[in-house]
Design a protein around this motif. Structure first.
Motif, PDB file in Angstrom:
ATOM      1  N   LEU A   1       0.829  -1.203   0.000  1.00  0.00           N
ATOM      2  CA  LEU A   1       0.000   0.000   0.000  1.00  0.00           C
ATOM      3  C   LEU A   1       0.865   1.254   0.000  1.00  0.00           C
ATOM      4  CD1 LEU A   1      -2.758   1.364   0.172  1.00  0.00           C
ATOM      5  CD2 LEU A   1      -2.619   1.154   2.671  1.00  0.00           C
ATOM      6  N   VAL A   2       1.854   1.316   0.897  1.00  0.00           N
ATOM      7  CA  VAL A   2       2.746   2.477   0.954  1.00  0.00           C
ATOM      8  C   VAL A   2       3.519   2.623  -0.351  1.00  0.00           C
ATOM      9  CG1 VAL A   2       4.803   3.412   2.096  1.00  0.00           C
ATOM     10  CG2 VAL A   2       2.952   2.434   3.462  1.00  0.00           C
ATOM     11  N   ALA A   3       4.026   1.497  -0.871  1.00  0.00           N
ATOM     12  CA  ALA A   3       4.789   1.545  -2.118  1.00  0.00           C
ATOM     13  C   ALA A   3       3.925   2.025  -3.280  1.00  0.00           C
ATOM     14  CB  ALA A   3       5.375   0.170  -2.428  1.00  0.00           C
ATOM     15  N   GLY A   4       2.687   1.523  -3.352  1.00  0.00           N
ATOM     16  CA  GLY A   4       1.796   1.935  -4.439  1.00  0.00           C
ATOM     17  C   GLY A   4       1.461   3.410  -4.378  1.00  0.00           C
ATOM     18  N   LEU A   5       1.166   3.924  -3.182  1.00  0.00           N
ATOM     19  CA  LEU A   5       0.839   5.340  -3.036  1.00  0.00           C
ATOM     20  C   LEU A   5       2.030   6.229  -3.389  1.00  0.00           C
ATOM     21  CD1 LEU A   5      -1.232   5.196   0.282  1.00  0.00           C
ATOM     22  CD2 LEU A   5      -2.101   5.729  -2.009  1.00  0.00           C
TER      23      LEU A   5
ATOM     24  N   GLU B   1       2.819   6.153  -7.163  1.00  0.00           N
ATOM     25  CA  GLU B   1       1.813   6.803  -8.009  1.00  0.00           C
ATOM     26  C   GLU B   1       1.782   8.312  -7.826  1.00  0.00           C
ATOM     27  OE1 GLU B   1      -0.820   6.957 -11.009  1.00  0.00           O
ATOM     28  OE2 GLU B   1       0.084   5.087 -10.282  1.00  0.00           O
ATOM     29  N   TYR B   2       1.961   8.779  -6.589  1.00  0.00           N
ATOM     30  CA  TYR B   2       1.683  10.186  -6.306  1.00  0.00           C
ATOM     31  C   TYR B   2       2.891  10.992  -5.839  1.00  0.00           C
ATOM     32  CZ  TYR B   2      -3.094   8.449  -6.508  1.00  0.00           C
ATOM     33  OH  TYR B   2      -4.266   7.863  -6.922  1.00  0.00           O
TER      34      TYR B   2
ATOM     35  N   LEU C   1      -1.991 -12.505  -8.512  1.00  0.00           N
ATOM     36  CA  LEU C   1      -3.022 -12.205  -9.506  1.00  0.00           C
ATOM     37  C   LEU C   1      -3.795 -10.927  -9.254  1.00  0.00           C
ATOM     38  CD1 LEU C   1      -4.437 -15.810  -9.612  1.00  0.00           C
ATOM     39  CD2 LEU C   1      -3.055 -14.735 -11.363  1.00  0.00           C
ATOM     40  N   VAL C   2      -4.069 -10.646  -7.994  1.00  0.00           N
ATOM     41  CA  VAL C   2      -5.008  -9.571  -7.684  1.00  0.00           C
ATOM     42  C   VAL C   2      -4.575  -8.209  -8.229  1.00  0.00           C
ATOM     43  CG1 VAL C   2      -5.920  -8.207  -5.758  1.00  0.00           C
ATOM     44  CG2 VAL C   2      -6.163 -10.685  -5.753  1.00  0.00           C
ATOM     45  N   PRO C   3      -3.292  -7.802  -8.123  1.00  0.00           N
ATOM     46  CA  PRO C   3      -2.942  -6.489  -8.666  1.00  0.00           C
ATOM     47  C   PRO C   3      -3.274  -6.330 -10.156  1.00  0.00           C
ATOM     48  CG  PRO C   3      -1.190  -7.282  -7.249  1.00  0.00           C
ATOM     49  CD  PRO C   3      -2.139  -8.420  -7.420  1.00  0.00           C
ATOM     50  N   SER C   4      -2.890  -7.321 -10.975  1.00  0.00           N
ATOM     51  CA  SER C   4      -3.170  -7.213 -12.407  1.00  0.00           C
ATOM     52  C   SER C   4      -4.660  -7.392 -12.693  1.00  0.00           C
ATOM     53  CB  SER C   4      -2.356  -8.251 -13.182  1.00  0.00           C
ATOM     54  OG  SER C   4      -2.633  -9.558 -12.719  1.00  0.00           O
ATOM     55  N   TYR C   5      -5.317  -8.316 -11.976  1.00  0.00           N
ATOM     56  CA  TYR C   5      -6.767  -8.509 -12.129  1.00  0.00           C
ATOM     57  C   TYR C   5      -7.508  -7.212 -11.821  1.00  0.00           C
ATOM     58  CZ  TYR C   5      -7.511 -13.573 -12.779  1.00  0.00           C
ATOM     59  OH  TYR C   5      -7.597 -14.836 -13.284  1.00  0.00           O
ATOM     60  N   ALA C   6      -7.191  -6.617 -10.670  1.00  0.00           N
ATOM     61  CA  ALA C   6      -7.913  -5.419 -10.237  1.00  0.00           C
ATOM     62  C   ALA C   6      -7.695  -4.268 -11.207  1.00  0.00           C
ATOM     63  CB  ALA C   6      -7.452  -5.022  -8.828  1.00  0.00           C
ATOM     64  N   SER C   7      -6.465  -4.084 -11.657  1.00  0.00           N
ATOM     65  CA  SER C   7      -6.186  -3.002 -12.598  1.00  0.00           C
ATOM     66  C   SER C   7      -6.937  -3.211 -13.914  1.00  0.00           C
ATOM     67  CB  SER C   7      -4.675  -2.911 -12.867  1.00  0.00           C
ATOM     68  OG  SER C   7      -3.981  -2.589 -11.688  1.00  0.00           O
ATOM     69  N   ALA C   8      -6.964  -4.462 -14.394  1.00  0.00           N
ATOM     70  CA  ALA C   8      -7.653  -4.755 -15.655  1.00  0.00           C
ATOM     71  C   ALA C   8      -9.162  -4.564 -15.519  1.00  0.00           C
ATOM     72  CB  ALA C   8      -7.337  -6.173 -16.103  1.00  0.00           C
TER      73      ALA C   8
ATOM     74  N   ASN D   1      -3.271   2.556 -12.421  1.00  0.00           N
ATOM     75  CA  ASN D   1      -2.858   3.212 -11.186  1.00  0.00           C
ATOM     76  C   ASN D   1      -2.211   2.199 -10.242  1.00  0.00           C
ATOM     77  OD1 ASN D   1      -2.978   4.346  -8.461  1.00  0.00           O
ATOM     78  ND2 ASN D   1      -4.209   5.973  -9.375  1.00  0.00           N
ATOM     79  N   VAL D   2      -0.932   2.438  -9.901  1.00  0.00           N
ATOM     80  CA  VAL D   2      -0.200   1.509  -9.036  1.00  0.00           C
ATOM     81  C   VAL D   2      -0.793   1.481  -7.634  1.00  0.00           C
ATOM     82  CG1 VAL D   2       2.077   0.925  -8.112  1.00  0.00           C
ATOM     83  CG2 VAL D   2       1.882   1.932 -10.385  1.00  0.00           C
ATOM     84  N   ALA D   3      -1.340   2.611  -7.184  1.00  0.00           N
ATOM     85  CA  ALA D   3      -1.931   2.668  -5.843  1.00  0.00           C
ATOM     86  C   ALA D   3      -3.155   1.769  -5.733  1.00  0.00           C
ATOM     87  CB  ALA D   3      -2.300   4.106  -5.493  1.00  0.00           C
ATOM     88  N   VAL D   4      -3.920   1.644  -6.827  1.00  0.00           N
ATOM     89  CA  VAL D   4      -5.086   0.751  -6.817  1.00  0.00           C
ATOM     90  C   VAL D   4      -4.638  -0.690  -6.603  1.00  0.00           C
ATOM     91  CG1 VAL D   4      -6.957  -0.209  -8.209  1.00  0.00           C
ATOM     92  CG2 VAL D   4      -6.522   2.257  -8.228  1.00  0.00           C
ATOM     93  N   ALA D   5      -3.601  -1.092  -7.328  1.00  0.00           N
ATOM     94  CA  ALA D   5      -3.083  -2.457  -7.175  1.00  0.00           C
ATOM     95  C   ALA D   5      -2.600  -2.705  -5.753  1.00  0.00           C
ATOM     96  CB  ALA D   5      -1.953  -2.700  -8.170  1.00  0.00           C
ATOM     97  N   GLY D   6      -1.839  -1.753  -5.207  1.00  0.00           N
ATOM     98  CA  GLY D   6      -1.354  -1.909  -3.839  1.00  0.00           C
ATOM     99  C   GLY D   6      -2.479  -1.904  -2.824  1.00  0.00           C
TER     100      GLY D   6
END
Length: 416
Positions: free
Chosen positions: A167-171, A174-175, A245-252, A258-263
């Motif tokens: 989560l921290v890495a994604g935020l 991304e931002y 799977l979840v990061p790529s699934y969720a983004s698709a 958005n990297v933060a969404v995946a994280g």
């Protein structure tokens, strides 16, 4: 041998070159250190797609980068797991966190795929050195001597760290500026208080010479240890499948890069796990494992269904279900092992337990990655999800039959 081992009393300063802080402070410093250790090793998870764009490598490389981490971690646990039982926690944990700083620095300076491999190797060794010793230190320094509370806090730190890292890495990626460097600078800053905390643990002079040896579990605790290790293996195997799977699934499914969404979606699993562990404090170990395994099966079924239906809401429900199952199964397994582990071999036993757990973490990531080079990702997921669901059900049945046997024959219960 047990009588020849050094005795660890973090509350006693006598004979120590380092005056230890009060037990309560020591306990929470160790808890923070465990959280930071797991946070750091999971920070790269949502960033691999960014690295893939920067360095131009294939999806198989992501699998290989994870594989080298496991390949470094397992020998490190085998070699160094018992070490802190002999020479003291501080002498093991200070090098572990210095290696964690080095791993973060290598990631921050990475300008090619080779740097990613090197960073993950260093992180694997740091985790192998630190995880068992920190868990043992927490059991020893819990202010009231309550091992069950120490287990709950330790498992909470592990899942919060493992979920907070992505989560921290994604935020930040991304931002914030410097997306592939600032993440690791933050990690290094977070490690500083952890390094201070472990450096204040008592300095214990070794009573015997340490020699590497294969993992050994006392015969008297092998049955509860094996049952708990299977539950932990499966809990983290399912978690690893979701993390793959979840990061790529969720983004698709969300239609965003958005990297933060995946994280954030990854962190949802660990948030559910943390909540159920906090509410599950004091549960009987076998019952927690059974409930957790049942929820893991539900999460796996929903994961496959979400992929087939291309449904983001169903994916989120599957992620929460798997998180609840992971939290209960892992808490029950950790509690069972901590209850029966001999005090003079606590780090040794916990390192062996972590060894089996990490094998579970690595198998789905590597297996799905390799299988996906030959077939589509969804069939590969279905194969592994089906296999894990069958294993979870088998473990559930074994625990249920074992619990009934213990109720029928109370004299056969193992003595902690």
């Amino acid at each position: 041998m047990a009588g020849a081992r050094a005795t660890h009393d973090p509350g006693a300063a006598a004979g120590s070159a380092h005056e230890p802080p009060a037990r309560g402070v020591t306990f929470w410093l160790c808890a923070y250190a465990l959280l930071v250790l797991f946070m750091g090793t999971n920070m790269p998870s949502p960033l691999y797609r960014v690295y893939q764009g920067e360095f131009g490598f294939s999806p198989l490389v992501v699998t290989l980068v994870f594989a080298v981490y496991v390949a470094a971690l397992i020998p490190s646990l085998l070699l160094f797991g018992p070490l802190s039982d002999v020479i003291g926690r501080r002498r093991v944990l200070v090098p572990a966190f210095l290696l964690a700083v080095l791993g973060a620095a290598v990631f921050a300076l990475a300008d090619g795929t080779g740097w990613l491999y090197a960073a993950r190797v260093v992180q694997g060794v740091a985790m192998g050195l630190g995880s068992g010793a920190l868990t043992a230190a927490m059991a020893e320094t819990e202010p009231t001597g309550d091992r069950a509370r120490a287990v709950v806090v330790a498992t909470g730190c592990i899942v919060v760290g493992a979920g907070g890292g992505p989560l921290v890495a994604g935020l930040l990626a991304e931002y914030a500026p410097w997306p592939l460097a600032l993440v690791y600078l933050v990690e290094i800053v977070a490690i500083v208080p952890a390094l201070y905390g472990v450096s204040r643990l008592p300095d214990v002079s070794p009573a015997v010479r340490w020699r590497p040896r294969r993992p050994q579990v006392p015969r008297s605790i092998r049955e509860p240890f094996a049952t708990a290790s299977v539950s932990s293996f499966l809990a983290w195997a399912v978690t690893a499948l979701f993390l793959t799977l979840v990061p790529s699934y969720a983004s698709a499914l969300a239609g965003t890069a958005n990297v933060a969404v995946a994280g954030g979606v990854v962190s949802l699993l660990f948030a559910a796990s943390a909540v159920v562990q906090l509410r599950g404090q004091g549960q009987e170990a076998s019952g927690a494992q059974r409930r957790g395994l049942g929820l893991l099966v539900v999460g796996l079924v929903l994961l496959v269904t979400a992929g087939e239906a291309r449904s983001l809401p169903l994916l989120l429900v599957a992620t929460v279900g798997a998180g609840l199952g992971q939290g209960l199964a892992f808490l029950g397994a950790m509690t069972a092992v901590s209850e029966v582990a001999p005090a003079d071999r606590h780090a040794d036993i916990m390192s062996t337990f972590y060894l089996l757990t990490y094998v579970g973490t690595g198998a789905p990531v590597i297996g799905v990655g390799l299988l996906a080079t030959r077939v589509e990702v969804l069939p590969a997921v279905e194969v592994f999800a089906g296999a894990l669901a069958v294993l979870c059900l088998a473990a559930f049945v074994r625990l249920t039959l074992g619990s009934r046997g213990l109720v029928a024959e109370p004299s056969g219960m193992p003595t902690p």
